[in-house]
Design a protein around this motif. Structure first.
Motif, PDB file in Angstrom:
ATOM      1  N   ILE A   1       0.854  -1.180   0.000  1.00 23.74           N
ATOM      2  CA  ILE A   1       0.000   0.000   0.000  1.00 23.74           C
ATOM      3  C   ILE A   1       0.896   1.238   0.000  1.00 23.74           C
ATOM      4  CG2 ILE A   1      -1.777   1.286   1.260  1.00 23.74           C
ATOM      5  CD1 ILE A   1      -2.697  -1.359   2.476  1.00 23.74           C
ATOM      6  N   THR A   2       0.641   2.151  -0.902  1.00 19.28           N
ATOM      7  CA  THR A   2       1.468   3.347  -1.019  1.00 19.28           C
ATOM      8  C   THR A   2       0.715   4.581  -0.515  1.00 19.28           C
ATOM      9  OG1 THR A   2       0.730   3.650  -3.306  1.00 19.28           O
ATOM     10  CG2 THR A   2       2.775   2.438  -2.957  1.00 19.28           C
TER      11      THR A   2
ATOM     12  N   ASP B   1      -2.035   4.876  -3.345  1.00 20.31           N
ATOM     13  CA  ASP B   1      -3.334   4.379  -2.905  1.00 20.31           C
ATOM     14  C   ASP B   1      -4.043   5.362  -1.978  1.00 20.31           C
ATOM     15  OD1 ASP B   1      -3.350   1.604  -4.006  1.00 20.31           O
ATOM     16  OD2 ASP B   1      -1.556   1.421  -2.773  1.00 20.31           O
TER      17      ASP B   1
ATOM     18  N   LEU C   1      -8.807   9.038  -0.292  1.00 20.45           N
ATOM     19  CA  LEU C   1      -9.019   7.906  -1.181  1.00 20.45           C
ATOM     20  C   LEU C   1      -9.586   8.410  -2.507  1.00 20.45           C
ATOM     21  CD1 LEU C   1     -10.681   5.527   1.422  1.00 20.45           C
ATOM     22  CD2 LEU C   1      -8.420   5.208   0.407  1.00 20.45           C
TER      23      LEU C   1
ATOM     24  N   SER D   1      -7.955   3.981  -5.774  1.00 20.17           N
ATOM     25  CA  SER D   1      -7.489   3.382  -4.517  1.00 20.17           C
ATOM     26  C   SER D   1      -8.033   1.964  -4.399  1.00 20.17           C
ATOM     27  CB  SER D   1      -7.962   4.219  -3.321  1.00 20.17           C
ATOM     28  OG  SER D   1      -7.430   5.522  -3.376  1.00 20.17           O
ATOM     29  N   ARG D   2      -7.172   1.011  -4.073  1.00 24.73           N
ATOM     30  CA  ARG D   2      -7.548  -0.402  -4.039  1.00 24.73           C
ATOM     31  C   ARG D   2      -8.283  -0.760  -2.745  1.00 24.73           C
ATOM     32  NH1 ARG D   2      -1.929  -3.041  -4.695  1.00 24.73           N
ATOM     33  NH2 ARG D   2      -1.386  -1.182  -3.494  1.00 24.73           N
TER      34      ARG D   2
ATOM     35  N   GLU E   1      -7.566  -2.821  -0.486  1.00 28.56           N
ATOM     36  CA  GLU E   1      -6.649  -2.928   0.647  1.00 28.56           C
ATOM     37  C   GLU E   1      -6.383  -1.555   1.281  1.00 28.56           C
ATOM     38  OE1 GLU E   1      -5.917  -6.341  -2.145  1.00 28.56           O
ATOM     39  OE2 GLU E   1      -6.098  -4.156  -2.364  1.00 28.56           O
ATOM     40  N   ALA E   2      -6.373  -0.507   0.456  1.00 30.24           N
ATOM     41  CA  ALA E   2      -6.199   0.847   0.986  1.00 30.24           C
ATOM     42  C   ALA E   2      -7.416   1.262   1.799  1.00 30.24           C
ATOM     43  CB  ALA E   2      -5.962   1.832  -0.162  1.00 30.24           C
ATOM     44  N   HIS E   3      -8.590   0.951   1.299  1.00 26.12           N
ATOM     45  CA  HIS E   3      -9.817   1.253   2.040  1.00 26.12           C
ATOM     46  C   HIS E   3      -9.822   0.518   3.377  1.00 26.12           C
ATOM     47  CE1 HIS E   3     -12.409   3.363  -1.037  1.00 26.12           C
ATOM     48  NE2 HIS E   3     -11.376   2.977  -1.778  1.00 26.12           N
TER      49      HIS E   3
ATOM     50  N   PRO F   1     -14.882   0.760  -1.906  1.00 28.18           N
ATOM     51  CA  PRO F   1     -13.963   0.855  -3.059  1.00 28.18           C
ATOM     52  C   PRO F   1     -14.713   0.870  -4.380  1.00 28.18           C
ATOM     53  CG  PRO F   1     -13.244  -0.836  -1.502  1.00 28.18           C
ATOM     54  CD  PRO F   1     -14.599  -0.402  -1.058  1.00 28.18           C
TER      55      PRO F   1
END
Length: 263
Positions: free
Chosen positions: A16-17, A64, A220, A224-225, A227-229, A261
């Protein structure tokens, strides 16, 4: 004879970035440390650069999650969900023996612009004021310059200190000094001044009585993926907000919804 247990497929590695505010970065690092313990397959790449960097990076899909320490402007907010994870509160400190009972935000502004230069002008002793500031790259300095000075430069005579601890020590050792520190950096050897009639506290922040407050946001975007959420959901959960409080920030006053997402 018992059959051998079935192989368990490990969760795939996910990176995650994040990028953005230098103020939000250390809080996110504290949240990420716990999140990685709960999810060993997750790695977090947390870069700073400032709020504008984070906003633009989310818009462009380069990260992300963005980090911002101010409300987004209307054009910046297009297509972005800004999720508050904490409030950043600045406390104004003086020497315990300084008799000035309180200041208005306008008086504070004039002190730091060099327009009020003696404590007697604000009800104190006949003593020159020594404004103490953080160095220019400090996130706390950025918050103060935005909230109090409207991005103007403080007086050239201000005393510059590098860390919050140095600001506190400078003020504690000089009756003439005034400084600012984050809410999590208060010590017993200084006195906190009410601003516009209110002292900083979780209650005065949540009721908007205390004026020197800014939101800390995770951003977000449509790229944003999931996993970021999920990480943002952890940040606003009870577990995440406990970390926020322990780190010296003001947690959210009520539960915050995280958007679903898009992908």
């Amino acid at each position: 004879m018992a059959s051998a247990p079935a192989d368990v497929t490990p969760a795939p590695e996910v990176r995650i970035t994040l990028a953005g505010s230098t103020t939000v970065q250390p809080l996110v690092e504290a949240l990420a440390a716990r999140y990685r313990q709960l999810h060993p397959n997750i790695t977090m790449d947390i870069a700073a650069g400032g709020s504008v960097v984070g906003i633009n990076a989310v818009h462009e899909g380069r990260v992300d999650i963005g980090m911002a320490s101010r409300p987004l402007k209307a054009d910046e907010a297009q297509g972005i969900s800004a999720v508050p994870i904490a409030s950043d509160v600045l406390a104004i400190i003086v020497h315990p023996a300084n008799p000035v009972p309180a200041l208005s935000r306008e008086q504070l502004r004039q002190i730091y612009l060099g327009q009020i230069t003696n404590w007697r002008e604000v009800g104190g002793d006949d003593r020159p004021i020594v404004p103490v500031v953080r160095e220019v790259s400090s996130g706390t300095r950025g918050a103060f310059d935005s909230l109090v000075l409207d991005e103007a430069q403080p007086t050239a005579s201000a005393d510059v200190q590098v860390t919050a601890g140095e600001v506190e020590a400078r003020v504690a050792g000089d009756l003439a000094a005034i400084g600012y520190v984050g809410f999590g950096n208060l010590a017993s050897d200084v006195r906190v001044l009410p601003i516009d009639g209110a002292l900083p506290s979780p209650t005065s922040v949540h009721t908007r009585q205390y004026p020197l407050v800014r939101p800390l946001l995770l951003l977000l975007g449509p790229l944003s993926r999931p996993e970021a959420h999920a990480f943002v959901e952890f940040a606003v959960s009870q577990a995440g907000q406990t970390i926020v409080a322990r780190a010296g920030w003001i947690p959210n006053p009520a539960p915050v919804a995280v958007p679903t997402p898009a992908n």
